[in-house]
Design a protein around this motif. Structure first.
Motif, mmCIF file in Angstrom:
data_model
loop_
_atom_site.group_PDB
_atom_site.id
_atom_site.type_symbol
_atom_site.label_atom_id
_atom_site.label_comp_id
_atom_site.label_asym_id
_atom_site.label_seq_id
_atom_site.Cartn_x
_atom_site.Cartn_y
_atom_site.Cartn_z
ATOM 1 N N ARG A 231 -52.603 -52.877 -5.558
ATOM 2 C CA ARG A 231 -53.271 -51.676 -6.471
ATOM 3 C C ARG A 231 -53.601 -52.306 -7.707
ATOM 4 O O ARG A 231 -54.186 -51.498 -8.437
ATOM 5 C CB ARG A 231 -52.204 -50.477 -6.662
ATOM 6 C CG ARG A 231 -51.715 -49.965 -5.343
ATOM 7 C CD ARG A 231 -51.262 -48.445 -5.711
ATOM 8 N NE ARG A 231 -49.857 -48.627 -6.513
ATOM 9 C CZ ARG A 231 -48.606 -48.763 -6.202
ATOM 10 N NH1 ARG A 231 -48.432 -48.849 -4.683
ATOM 11 N NH2 ARG A 231 -47.608 -49.032 -7.196
ATOM 12 N N GLU B 291 -42.491 -53.288 -1.431
ATOM 13 C CA GLU B 291 -42.914 -52.477 -2.544
ATOM 14 C C GLU B 291 -43.913 -53.460 -3.631
ATOM 15 O O GLU B 291 -44.730 -52.809 -4.163
ATOM 16 C CB GLU B 291 -41.686 -51.970 -3.369
ATOM 17 C CG GLU B 291 -42.190 -51.041 -4.417
ATOM 18 C CD GLU B 291 -40.755 -50.556 -5.133
ATOM 19 O OE1 GLU B 291 -40.638 -51.134 -6.405
ATOM 20 O OE2 GLU B 291 -39.892 -49.902 -4.673
ATOM 21 N N SER B 292 -43.478 -54.588 -3.769
ATOM 22 C CA SER B 292 -43.907 -55.498 -4.977
ATOM 23 C C SER B 292 -45.363 -55.770 -4.257
ATOM 24 O O SER B 292 -46.565 -55.716 -5.276
ATOM 25 C CB SER B 292 -42.998 -56.558 -5.067
ATOM 26 O OG SER B 292 -41.857 -56.422 -5.721
ATOM 27 N N ARG C 223 -51.729 -54.364 -9.795
ATOM 28 C CA ARG C 223 -50.804 -54.471 -10.807
ATOM 29 C C ARG C 223 -50.234 -55.863 -10.618
ATOM 30 O O ARG C 223 -50.543 -56.783 -9.755
ATOM 31 C CB ARG C 223 -50.008 -53.352 -10.625
ATOM 32 C CG ARG C 223 -50.460 -52.026 -11.078
ATOM 33 C CD ARG C 223 -50.841 -51.942 -12.711
ATOM 34 N NE ARG C 223 -49.782 -52.386 -13.695
ATOM 35 C CZ ARG C 223 -48.799 -51.369 -13.830
ATOM 36 N NH1 ARG C 223 -48.788 -50.079 -13.268
ATOM 37 N NH2 ARG C 223 -47.882 -51.818 -14.665
ATOM 38 N N THR D 246 -38.692 -49.840 -10.633
ATOM 39 C CA THR D 246 -39.255 -50.598 -9.722
ATOM 40 C C THR D 246 -38.092 -51.160 -8.884
ATOM 41 O O THR D 246 -36.754 -51.136 -9.328
ATOM 42 C CB THR D 246 -40.160 -51.702 -9.859
ATOM 43 O OG1 THR D 246 -39.237 -52.592 -10.630
ATOM 44 C CG2 THR D 246 -41.273 -51.230 -10.685
ATOM 45 N N HIS E 260 -40.547 -59.599 -8.443
ATOM 46 C CA HIS E 260 -41.822 -58.822 -7.779
ATOM 47 C C HIS E 260 -42.650 -60.154 -7.460
ATOM 48 O O HIS E 260 -43.060 -59.975 -6.178
ATOM 49 C CB HIS E 260 -42.449 -57.934 -8.614
ATOM 50 C CG HIS E 260 -41.554 -57.217 -9.518
ATOM 51 N ND1 HIS E 260 -41.401 -56.850 -10.781
ATOM 52 C CD2 HIS E 260 -40.754 -55.818 -9.003
ATOM 53 C CE1 HIS E 260 -40.311 -55.934 -11.209
ATOM 54 N NE2 HIS E 260 -40.134 -55.449 -9.991
ATOM 55 N N ASP F 183 -53.993 -47.198 -11.632
ATOM 56 C CA ASP F 183 -52.678 -46.221 -10.889
ATOM 57 C C ASP F 183 -51.802 -45.383 -11.804
ATOM 58 O O ASP F 183 -50.844 -45.010 -11.752
ATOM 59 C CB ASP F 183 -51.748 -47.174 -10.120
ATOM 60 C CG ASP F 183 -50.942 -48.166 -10.992
ATOM 61 O OD1 ASP F 183 -51.515 -48.622 -12.039
ATOM 62 O OD2 ASP F 183 -49.807 -48.756 -10.834
ATOM 63 N N ARG G 127 -47.929 -52.793 -4.942
ATOM 64 C CA ARG G 127 -48.354 -52.706 -6.272
ATOM 65 C C ARG G 127 -49.566 -53.779 -6.731
ATOM 66 O O ARG G 127 -50.167 -53.416 -7.296
ATOM 67 C CB ARG G 127 -47.199 -52.761 -6.969
ATOM 68 C CG ARG G 127 -47.338 -52.183 -8.482
ATOM 69 C CD ARG G 127 -46.006 -52.065 -9.363
ATOM 70 N NE ARG G 127 -45.025 -52.976 -9.290
ATOM 71 C CZ ARG G 127 -43.788 -53.045 -8.547
ATOM 72 N NH1 ARG G 127 -43.486 -52.016 -7.875
ATOM 73 N NH2 ARG G 127 -43.099 -54.094 -8.685
ATOM 74 N N GLU H 68 -44.215 -51.527 -16.145
ATOM 75 C CA GLU H 68 -43.845 -50.176 -15.363
ATOM 76 C C GLU H 68 -42.466 -49.805 -16.305
ATOM 77 O O GLU H 68 -42.089 -48.402 -16.143
ATOM 78 C CB GLU H 68 -43.290 -50.678 -14.066
ATOM 79 C CG GLU H 68 -44.431 -50.976 -12.869
ATOM 80 C CD GLU H 68 -45.359 -49.622 -12.842
ATOM 81 O OE1 GLU H 68 -45.205 -49.098 -11.701
ATOM 82 O OE2 GLU H 68 -46.326 -49.517 -13.870
#
Length: 284
Positions: free
Chosen positions: A62, A55-56, A64, A49, A70, A258, A59, A42
């Motif tokens: 998704r 949030e982590s 990642r 980030t 994270h 993504d 991701r 990222e």
């Protein structure tokens, strides 16, 4: 947090209603390090980030990964929701040439209340954010531990009273890691995360790094050089954009779904330029 989705990502939906056990912690830890890559792409994509575990986790769902803030942040939230007694700690990874210190360049997890015959105290070191280090949790007991081709040492820390020191295998990418015994909030890592993700002195900024640990070794991609470290060491340089993205998907499980085609092309261009600088020693 989408707990059912997270467990599906790990292939462990069967643990959704299971009580916390040492075996369950091991299964979650192993699946996470094998399926969710340690990666800092990222930064190279120019997409900032935060250290927010939600949030982590989003991701990760998704497809990642991330680095210690994270991976350990999201994992701690996941297992807490599953009923595990988990504590976050401020740690410090010691690279070669550095003095040991509690620098907040690492987030560490301990898990308690899971006694076994070999670990009657029930405390464990869980760490998915060290890249080429732990495959399984370690009992929080002083000793030497073998995991695949690597040997780790765990002992009381000399710089953090009441804390612990993990000594990495000599073949590893860093010397060791110390952590403070006190519980920490995610806010303790914000300043260091900002430094690591933006400073020209940061290893993440200087080299695009991806790693994935399994039971027999570790795959590591630094820039365009793909290395497998296990019973032996073998490396190759990825020559084309297609080769690079194929390696991300096939070796590290990163389909990069993504990432737009424009972002893919820009990332490849940056990587190729950095590789040329490295070849000609313009960037040490």
């Amino acid at each position: 947090m989408d707990i059912p989705g997270y467990l599906r990502r790990l292939g462990l939906s069967r643990l959704a209603d299971a009580p916390p056990t040492a075996a369950g912690l091991r299964a979650l830890h192993v699946a996470h390090v094998e399926k969710v890559a340690y990666e800092a792409l990222e930064i190279w994509l120019g997409r900032p980030t935060t250290v927010d575990p939600e949030e982590s986790a989003a991701r990760i769902l998704r497809g990642r990964g991330g680095y210690c803030y994270h991976l350990n942040g999201a994992f701690s939230q996941l297992i807490r929701e599953l009923g595990y007694e988990v504590t976050r700690h401020v740690g410090g990874v010691q690279n070669r040439g550095d003095e040991p210190g509690i620098t907040a360049n690492h987030l560490v997890l301990t898990v308690h209340g899971l006694p076994t015959e070999d670990n009657p105290g029930g405390a464990w070191l869980a760490d998915l954010g060290l890249g080429d280090a732990l495959h399984e949790p370690l009992p929080l007991i002083e000793g030497t531990y073998r995991q695949g081709p690597f040997t780790y040492g765990l002992r009381p820390s000399h710089i953090a009273p009441g804390g612990w020191r993990l000594d990495h295998d000599p073949a590893g990418s860093f010397l060791g890691m110390d952590f403070d015994p006190e519980p920490a909030r995610m806010s303790a890592f914000v300043a260091k995360h900002n430094h690591l993700s933006t400073s020209p002195e940061s290893g993440f900024v200087r080299v695009a790094t991806v790693q994935r640990r399994d039971s027999s070794g570790v795959d590591s991609l630094r820039g365009l050089v793909l290395t497998r470290l296990g019973a032996g060491t073998r490396s190759l340089t990825l020559e084309t954009e297609d080769d690079y993205y194929a390696a991300l998907a096939d070796v590290f499980g990163l389909t990069m779904a993504d990432v737009t085609p424009e972002e893919r092309a820009k990332l490849w261009s940056r990587l190729a330029e950095a590789h040329e600088r490295w070849l000609y020693k313009e960037d040490p």
